[in-house]
Design a protein around this motif. Sequence first.
Motif, short mmCIF file in Angstrom:
data_model
loop_
_atom_site.label_atom_id
_atom_site.label_comp_id
_atom_site.label_asym_id
_atom_site.label_seq_id
_atom_site.Cartn_x
_atom_site.Cartn_y
_atom_site.Cartn_z
N SER A 284 0.51 -7.70 -1.90
CA SER A 284 -0.52 -8.26 -1.04
C SER A 284 0.10 -9.30 -0.12
O SER A 284 1.17 -9.84 -0.39
N ASN B 70 -4.21 -14.18 -7.41
CA ASN B 70 -5.01 -13.08 -6.86
C ASN B 70 -4.99 -11.87 -7.79
O ASN B 70 -4.90 -10.72 -7.36
N GLU C 291 -2.23 7.74 -6.56
CA GLU C 291 -2.14 6.48 -5.83
C GLU C 291 -3.53 5.89 -5.63
O GLU C 291 -4.48 6.59 -5.34
N LEU C 292 -3.66 4.59 -5.78
CA LEU C 292 -4.93 3.92 -5.55
C LEU C 292 -5.10 3.64 -4.07
O LEU C 292 -4.23 3.05 -3.42
N VAL C 293 -6.23 4.05 -3.54
CA VAL C 293 -6.53 3.85 -2.13
C VAL C 293 -7.62 2.80 -2.00
O VAL C 293 -8.70 2.93 -2.59
N PHE C 294 -7.34 1.76 -1.24
CA PHE C 294 -8.29 0.68 -1.04
C PHE C 294 -9.48 1.17 -0.21
O PHE C 294 -9.30 1.83 0.82
N TYR D 119 -11.63 0.87 -5.29
CA TYR D 119 -10.47 1.71 -5.01
C TYR D 119 -10.79 3.15 -5.41
O TYR D 119 -11.53 3.40 -6.36
N PHE E 11 -13.72 -5.45 -5.29
CA PHE E 11 -13.03 -4.37 -4.61
C PHE E 11 -13.48 -3.02 -5.18
O PHE E 11 -13.88 -2.92 -6.34
N ASP F 215 -6.66 -11.77 -0.72
CA ASP F 215 -5.82 -10.73 -0.13
C ASP F 215 -5.87 -9.43 -0.91
O ASP F 215 -5.71 -9.39 -2.10
N THR F 216 -6.08 -8.38 -0.16
CA THR F 216 -6.21 -7.06 -0.76
C THR F 216 -4.86 -6.59 -1.29
O THR F 216 -3.83 -6.73 -0.61
N GLN F 217 -4.86 -6.01 -2.46
CA GLN F 217 -3.65 -5.42 -3.00
C GLN F 217 -3.58 -3.95 -2.59
O GLN F 217 -4.56 -3.21 -2.72
N TYR F 218 -2.41 -3.56 -2.12
CA TYR F 218 -2.17 -2.18 -1.74
C TYR F 218 -1.17 -1.59 -2.72
O TYR F 218 -0.20 -2.25 -3.10
N PHE F 219 -1.42 -0.36 -3.11
CA PHE F 219 -0.69 0.24 -4.21
C PHE F 219 0.32 1.30 -3.77
O PHE F 219 0.12 1.99 -2.76
N ARG G 163 -13.35 -4.59 0.30
CA ARG G 163 -13.27 -5.90 -0.33
C ARG G 163 -14.50 -6.69 0.09
O ARG G 163 -14.90 -6.65 1.24
N TYR H 257 2.92 -6.95 -7.71
CA TYR H 257 2.26 -6.81 -9.02
C TYR H 257 2.70 -5.50 -9.69
O TYR H 257 2.96 -4.51 -9.01
N LEU I 133 -6.15 -8.97 -10.39
CA LEU I 133 -7.30 -8.09 -10.44
C LEU I 133 -7.59 -7.66 -11.88
O LEU I 133 -6.67 -7.34 -12.63
#
Lengths: 114, 118
Positions: free
Chosen positions: B94, A100, A44-47, A37, A35, B105-109, A50, B33, A102
């Motif tokens: 996620s 899952n 804030e972390l922005v995706f 970010y 990933f 699955d992508t984690q969103y913060f 992936r 998380y 990270l």
Amino acid sequence: AQKVTQAQTEISVVEKEDVTLDCVYETRDTTYYLFWYKQPPSGELVFLIRRNSFDEQNEISGRYSWNFQKSTSSFNFTITASQVVDSAVYFCALSYGYGNKLVFGAGTILRVKS
Amino acid sequence: DGGITQSPKYLFRKEGQNVTLSCEQNLNHDAMYWYRQDPGQGLRLIYYSQIVNDFQKGDIAEGYSVSREKKESFPLTVTSAQKNPTAFYLCASSAPTRTSDRGTDTQYFGPGTRLTVL
């Protein structure tokens, strides 16, 4: 053990320059996900993207592109024609194990000057 | 709008006090998380939860506790046992995990909570 290394602590460029952020990872898993970010000053972390370990095709999204090479365990990120709004901290991350989870690299601070 | 909220944005605590950070999501995500970020470093996993009423320790769980009584909520308590609690805390969620397909699955913060111990 899983590990992500972002060797570039900080990069400064002038607007409109291209810039590449490096990411090298270590894992013994055969299936994994990578990933990127973005963390702007707000925190804030922005995706951004992936990628799974079976798909080595490069990906392009507007000015952003990613180069995934399993042979060198790298997943590099290039910003073309950088803009001031791209200034942020960028993190590369690797998912692993049950849940899952990270593991993150230390991040690269990108400063784009006008 | 769907998303993850964390409150408060800034939190000050005196040494020896417990403090609880809130994390709420309305994305219908099963997994949640907690991460900690120190200056100049990446994020480190504190606790995670795959389903309601179940959670596991991450890499740096000592001095922290969590609960998962509702799908939408995953509060983190920073106890007095945490020796160096000043940090930026980020919550993520996620989508439902497919046990046969790990790490998909992508984690969103959320926006994070900045905790300072005085």
